[in-house]
Design an enzyme around this catalytic site. Structure first.
Site, PDB file in Angstrom:
ATOM      1  N   ALA A 101       0.865  -1.147   0.152  1.00 45.54           N
ATOM      2  CA  ALA A 101       0.039  -0.105  -0.016  1.00 45.54           C
ATOM      3  C   ALA A 101       0.842   1.423  -0.098  1.00 45.54           C
ATOM      4  CB  ALA A 101      -0.882  -0.166   1.090  1.00 45.54           C
ATOM      5  N   ASP A 102       0.263   2.287  -0.429  1.00 44.21           N
ATOM      6  CA  ASP A 102       0.881   3.622  -0.350  1.00 44.21           C
ATOM      7  C   ASP A 102      -0.126   4.492  -0.078  1.00 44.21           C
ATOM      8  OD1 ASP A 102       3.626   5.249  -0.527  1.00 44.21           O
ATOM      9  OD2 ASP A 102       2.026   6.260  -2.254  1.00 44.21           O
ATOM     10  N   THR A 103       0.204   5.553   0.818  1.00 40.07           N
ATOM     11  CA  THR A 103      -0.670   6.745   1.324  1.00 40.07           C
ATOM     12  C   THR A 103      -0.203   8.072   1.118  1.00 40.07           C
ATOM     13  OG1 THR A 103      -1.584   5.219   2.871  1.00 40.07           O
ATOM     14  CG2 THR A 103      -2.321   7.298   3.173  1.00 40.07           C
ATOM     15  N   THR A 127      -5.167   6.267  -0.177  1.00 36.83           N
ATOM     16  CA  THR A 127      -4.552   4.864  -0.227  1.00 36.83           C
ATOM     17  C   THR A 127      -4.640   3.919  -1.218  1.00 36.83           C
ATOM     18  OG1 THR A 127      -4.259   4.913   2.225  1.00 36.83           O
ATOM     19  CG2 THR A 127      -3.824   2.645   1.204  1.00 36.83           C
ATOM     20  N   GLY A 128      -3.495   3.839  -2.020  1.00 33.41           N
ATOM     21  CA  GLY A 128      -3.576   2.754  -3.030  1.00 33.41           C
ATOM     22  C   GLY A 128      -2.926   1.373  -2.550  1.00 33.41           C
TER      23      GLY A 128
END
Length: 192
Positions: free
Chosen positions: A74-76, A110-111
């Protein structure tokens, strides 16, 4: 054939804590990637692309598992208008970020990616947060107490001191912490 293993490829203790709420056994894996934003892409595309790069990096480090390993990444980021707030470089940047985010709403993106062999699920979840006004001393106290240098936007919604300043949240709370758990669980069902 048993259930596939789940690996959370993240160094974030918050993501680990959120995923542990599912009671699904998993392992964590530390990976290093460059989290570079492409100014020609949307925020949603950027966080999803970075999460995918993390998943591909993790997959390259693992031995071939014959479809028995699911990787979650994840990335936020936090954004207000067209301005994107990542992790602050230090106190001054954290102070400036919190000063600009207070007393108005912003969005947390978030991806996340689930990757297992040739099967990939990518998704971006957005939550709107509005912070109460904070005095300069309150901002300083928060930064010195919580040291939010590893948090997008310079704050953790779960931090005890921040609870005093959350005016409104629209969407997934866990997304703001770093992993939109309900969406991850829904997507994970298609892999198990």
């Amino acid at each position: 054939m048993g259930k596939p293993a789940l690996i959370l490829a993240s160094q974030s203790p918050r993501r680990r804590d959120i995923l542990s709420l599912t009671l699904i056994p998993f392992e964590t894996m530390a990976i290093e990637t460059r989290e570079t934003l492409d100014p020609t892409s949307s925020i949603e595309e950027n966080v999803t692309k970075i999460a995918l790069e993390k998943a591909e990096c993790a997959a390259a480090l693992l031995p071939k598992q014959n479809g028995k390993t699911i990787i979650l990444t994840a990335d936020t980021v936090v954004a207000k208008g067209n301005r994107i707030y990542g992790k602050p470089a230090g106190f001054d940047e954290a102070f400036e970020m919190l000063k600009s985010l207070q007393n108005r709403s912003h969005r947390v993106y978030t991806g996340f990616v689930l990757l297992c062999c040739d099967k990939i699920h990518t998704e971006c979840v957005t939550t709107t947060v509005e912070l109460e006004p904070m005095s300069d001393n309150e901002i300083k106290r928060y930064i010195l107490s919580e040291k939010p240098y590893d948090k997008a936007g310079s704050y953790g919604i779960q931090d005890p001191l921040m609870a005093c300043y959350i005016r409104r949240i629209e969407g997934c709370y866990h997304n703001v912490v770093g992993l939109p758990l309900s969406r991850v669980c829904k997507a994970l069902k298609t892999f198990l």
